[in-house]
Write a protein that holds these residues in place. Structure first.
Motif, mmCIF file in Angstrom:
data_model
loop_
_atom_site.group_PDB
_atom_site.id
_atom_site.type_symbol
_atom_site.label_atom_id
_atom_site.label_comp_id
_atom_site.label_asym_id
_atom_site.label_seq_id
_atom_site.Cartn_x
_atom_site.Cartn_y
_atom_site.Cartn_z
ATOM 1 N N ALA A 25 0.841 -1.206 0.000
ATOM 2 C CA ALA A 25 0.000 0.000 0.000
ATOM 3 C C ALA A 25 0.872 1.252 0.000
ATOM 4 O O ALA A 25 0.587 2.206 -0.736
ATOM 5 C CB ALA A 25 -0.935 -0.007 1.201
ATOM 6 N N PHE A 28 2.323 1.653 -3.556
ATOM 7 C CA PHE A 28 1.379 2.022 -4.603
ATOM 8 C C PHE A 28 0.644 3.336 -4.367
ATOM 9 O O PHE A 28 0.110 3.899 -5.315
ATOM 10 C CB PHE A 28 0.331 0.917 -4.797
ATOM 11 N N GLN A 29 0.610 3.857 -3.150
ATOM 12 C CA GLN A 29 -0.288 4.979 -2.858
ATOM 13 C C GLN A 29 -0.041 6.222 -3.708
ATOM 14 O O GLN A 29 -0.976 6.977 -3.976
ATOM 15 C CB GLN A 29 -0.260 5.326 -1.371
ATOM 16 N N HIS A 31 1.455 6.086 -6.846
ATOM 17 C CA HIS A 31 1.766 5.655 -8.208
ATOM 18 C C HIS A 31 0.923 6.444 -9.203
ATOM 19 O O HIS A 31 -0.281 6.642 -8.991
ATOM 20 C CB HIS A 31 1.499 4.152 -8.349
ATOM 21 N N LEU A 34 -2.494 5.118 -10.527
ATOM 22 C CA LEU A 34 -3.522 4.821 -9.534
ATOM 23 C C LEU A 34 -4.463 6.006 -9.362
ATOM 24 O O LEU A 34 -4.030 7.137 -9.166
ATOM 25 C CB LEU A 34 -2.837 4.498 -8.196
ATOM 26 N N LEU A 37 -6.606 4.314 -3.816
ATOM 27 C CA LEU A 37 -6.196 3.136 -3.072
ATOM 28 C C LEU A 37 -6.920 3.147 -1.731
ATOM 29 O O LEU A 37 -6.937 4.164 -1.045
ATOM 30 C CB LEU A 37 -4.677 3.135 -2.838
ATOM 31 N N TYR A 39 -6.858 1.306 1.756
ATOM 32 C CA TYR A 39 -6.217 0.396 2.704
ATOM 33 C C TYR A 39 -6.220 1.086 4.064
ATOM 34 O O TYR A 39 -5.567 2.117 4.243
ATOM 35 C CB TYR A 39 -4.790 0.037 2.286
ATOM 36 N N THR A 64 -7.877 -2.172 -1.909
ATOM 37 C CA THR A 64 -8.556 -1.937 -3.170
ATOM 38 C C THR A 64 -7.750 -0.945 -3.985
ATOM 39 O O THR A 64 -7.405 0.133 -3.493
ATOM 40 C CB THR A 64 -9.970 -1.365 -2.935
ATOM 41 N N LEU A 65 -7.439 -1.326 -5.228
ATOM 42 C CA LEU A 65 -6.722 -0.443 -6.148
ATOM 43 C C LEU A 65 -7.672 -0.057 -7.275
ATOM 44 O O LEU A 65 -8.268 -0.926 -7.903
ATOM 45 C CB LEU A 65 -5.509 -1.150 -6.758
ATOM 46 N N HIS A 66 -7.807 1.227 -7.538
ATOM 47 C CA HIS A 66 -8.571 1.720 -8.680
ATOM 48 C C HIS A 66 -7.562 2.332 -9.631
ATOM 49 O O HIS A 66 -6.938 3.347 -9.315
ATOM 50 C CB HIS A 66 -9.593 2.780 -8.257
ATOM 51 N N LEU A 67 -7.403 1.716 -10.783
ATOM 52 C CA LEU A 67 -6.393 2.153 -11.740
ATOM 53 C C LEU A 67 -6.968 3.089 -12.789
ATOM 54 O O LEU A 67 -8.132 2.965 -13.177
ATOM 55 C CB LEU A 67 -5.780 0.935 -12.438
#
Length: 86
Positions: A25, A28-29, A31, A34, A37, A39, A64-67
């Motif tokens: 997390a 990626f937070q 990125h 993205l 996110l 978490y 949960t990742l929303h791309l």
């Protein structure tokens, strides 16, 4: 017998899974691909304070990742993840 044996290591496995999710997390937070996110282990998450009061320092291993780019981006992400895991 197998259930009892598995319960003996459950705490260690859950701790490691939670620690790994926190590392991912954090990675990626910010990125650029993205959009969002989710978490609860991240201080920036809207549910962090509630989660901390309920879970302490172990927030679980789900996020949960929303791309950006929708389903096509999600499929590329999944394919790349599969390639990275031996």
């Amino acid at each position: 017998w197998l259930t009892q044996r598995g319960l003996e290591t459950l705490d260690v496995r859950m701790e490691r899974a939670s620690a790994t999710a926190f590392i991912l997390a954090n990675h990626f937070q910010n990125h650029p691909s993205l959009r969002f996110l989710d978490y609860p282990g991240l201080a920036s998450d809207k549910s962090h304070s509630v989660a901390r009061s309920q879970f302490g320092n172990r927030f679980g291993n789900m996020m949960t990742l929303h791309l950006q780019g929708g389903v096509a981006s999600a499929n590329r992400f999944i394919a790349k993840t599969r390639e990275a895991i031996p």
